[in-house]
Design a protein around this motif. Structure first.
Motif, short mmCIF file in Angstrom:
data_model
loop_
_atom_site.label_atom_id
_atom_site.label_comp_id
_atom_site.label_asym_id
_atom_site.label_seq_id
_atom_site.Cartn_x
_atom_site.Cartn_y
_atom_site.Cartn_z
N UNK A 161 10.89 9.55 9.08
CA UNK A 161 11.07 7.98 9.63
C UNK A 161 10.58 7.53 8.93
N UNK A 162 10.94 6.21 8.88
CA UNK A 162 10.09 5.16 8.29
C UNK A 162 8.75 4.50 8.97
N UNK A 163 8.15 3.86 8.42
CA UNK A 163 6.61 3.28 8.67
C UNK A 163 7.08 2.49 9.03
N UNK A 164 6.32 1.59 10.36
CA UNK A 164 6.92 0.05 11.08
C UNK A 164 5.46 -0.10 11.11
N UNK A 165 4.98 -1.25 11.55
CA UNK A 165 3.82 -1.86 11.77
C UNK A 165 4.30 -2.60 13.33
N UNK A 166 4.01 -2.18 14.45
CA UNK A 166 3.89 -3.18 15.01
C UNK A 166 3.44 -4.14 15.68
N UNK A 184 5.00 3.19 -1.74
CA UNK A 184 5.36 4.48 -0.74
C UNK A 184 7.10 4.76 -0.13
N UNK A 185 7.51 5.42 -0.71
CA UNK A 185 8.81 5.91 0.02
C UNK A 185 9.25 5.00 1.19
N UNK A 204 -2.34 2.72 5.48
CA UNK A 204 -0.34 3.56 6.26
C UNK A 204 -0.16 4.90 5.45
N UNK A 205 -1.13 5.39 4.62
CA UNK A 205 -0.60 6.39 3.79
C UNK A 205 -1.15 8.00 4.76
N UNK A 206 -2.63 7.31 5.04
CA UNK A 206 -2.79 8.15 5.99
C UNK A 206 -2.59 8.89 7.54
N UNK A 207 -1.57 7.77 8.43
CA UNK A 207 -0.97 7.31 9.33
C UNK A 207 0.12 8.37 8.95
N UNK A 224 0.07 -1.62 16.13
CA UNK A 224 -0.50 -0.93 14.81
C UNK A 224 1.09 -0.69 14.51
N UNK A 225 0.06 0.97 13.31
CA UNK A 225 0.59 1.32 12.71
C UNK A 225 1.62 2.57 13.58
N UNK A 226 2.90 2.63 13.67
CA UNK A 226 3.64 3.78 14.34
C UNK A 226 4.98 3.96 13.09
N UNK A 227 6.02 4.52 13.28
CA UNK A 227 7.64 4.30 12.50
C UNK A 227 8.68 4.23 13.58
#
Length: 266
Positions: free
Chosen positions: A128-133, A14-15, A200-203, A137-140
């Protein structure tokens, strides 16, 4: 989030995920933490706590999120939504016994949670880029920044009186969120060859829709975002703050779909 995951196919490379190696490492850590700590605690919490008590706990923290939502709707120049949040807090904090009973929603006041991540998006930071905290968990990057700033700004005036009480409240909130989504991890594991990409993609698709970021053609083909967002607007579809892996994906975020800067954890 469960509805989104059940309808979403993963898009490799994913870009919006330039930090993928780091994110995957954190995802694996969160997965282990969820399987060995968070999920067992959530299962124990469900076993020993009656449903009415669990609902009251969830309502209490939801009422606190309305306080943060009020401030962010003011920052976003949304006076109607801010007034709605103010009325929700006033009604639920008084007639609802400090928020333990949600009276505002049946009374017709909308549950339109927003966070500082949404405020940053309203000010122009939509992509904004994807970020796992870790643990959350899932965030940007945008939403993680919003969560960090909210935490720092709120630390000087803690809602719970002192840091020890605040830490206990945070733990109870996270366990409550995780309990409400027990079983979603099975949906992810059964439906995806790569749970990380799946989550990631769903989020990202749902979060981009929420903040008005443009969807790619491929993303639009993968799922009917409008249909999912309409269904996910129900309170039960809130994204939890404690999910970053396949099993842990059942625990961000929270919200709404909830907003993803984990303001629910405060």
């Amino acid at each position: 989030m469960a509805l989104a995951l059940s309808a979403c196919a993963s898009v490799p490379n994913s870009p919006q995920d330039p930090l993928e190696p780091m994110n995957r490492a954190i995802y694996r850590f969160n997965d282990v933490a969820d399987r060995n700590v968070a999920k067992p605690l959530a299962e124990g919490y469900r076993y020993i706590t009656p449903q009415p008590v669990r609902s009251a706990v969830g309502n209490f923290f939801d009422n606190i999120r309305d306080v943060y939502s009020l401030g962010n709707n003011i920052l976003q120049a949304e006076p109607e939504k801010a007034l709605n949040d103010l009325m929700r807090v006033a009604i639920n904090s008084t007639f609802g016994i400090f928020g333990l009973i949600d009276i505002a929603t049946p009374a017709g006041l909308k549950n339109n949670k927003t966070s500082f991540g949404d405020t940053l998006a309203a000010w122009g930071w939509k992509n904004s880029s994807y970020l796992v905290i870790p643990l959350l968990g899932p965030s940007t990057v945008r939403d993680g920044t919003g969560m960090g700033l909210t935490t720092v700004l709120a630390s000087d005036r803690p809602l719970y009186g002192n840091s020890a009480t605040a830490n206990v409240a945070l733990g109870v909130n996270l366990i409550s969120k995780r309990e409400s989504l027990l079983g979603v991890e099975d949906t992810v594991n059964e439906a995806a060859l790569d749970p990380y990409s799946y989550t990631r993609d769903a989020y990202l698709q749902i979060r981009n829709k929420q903040v008005g970021a443009p969807q790619t053609e491929l993303q639009q083909e993968e799922m009917n975002i409008d249909e999912l967002m309409g269904t996910a607007s129900a309170p039960a579809a809130e994204v939890p703050p404690a999910a970053a892996s396949a099993p842990a994906a059942a625990s961000a975020p929270a919200a709404v779909l909830p907003r993803s800067d984990a303001s629910a954890a405060h």
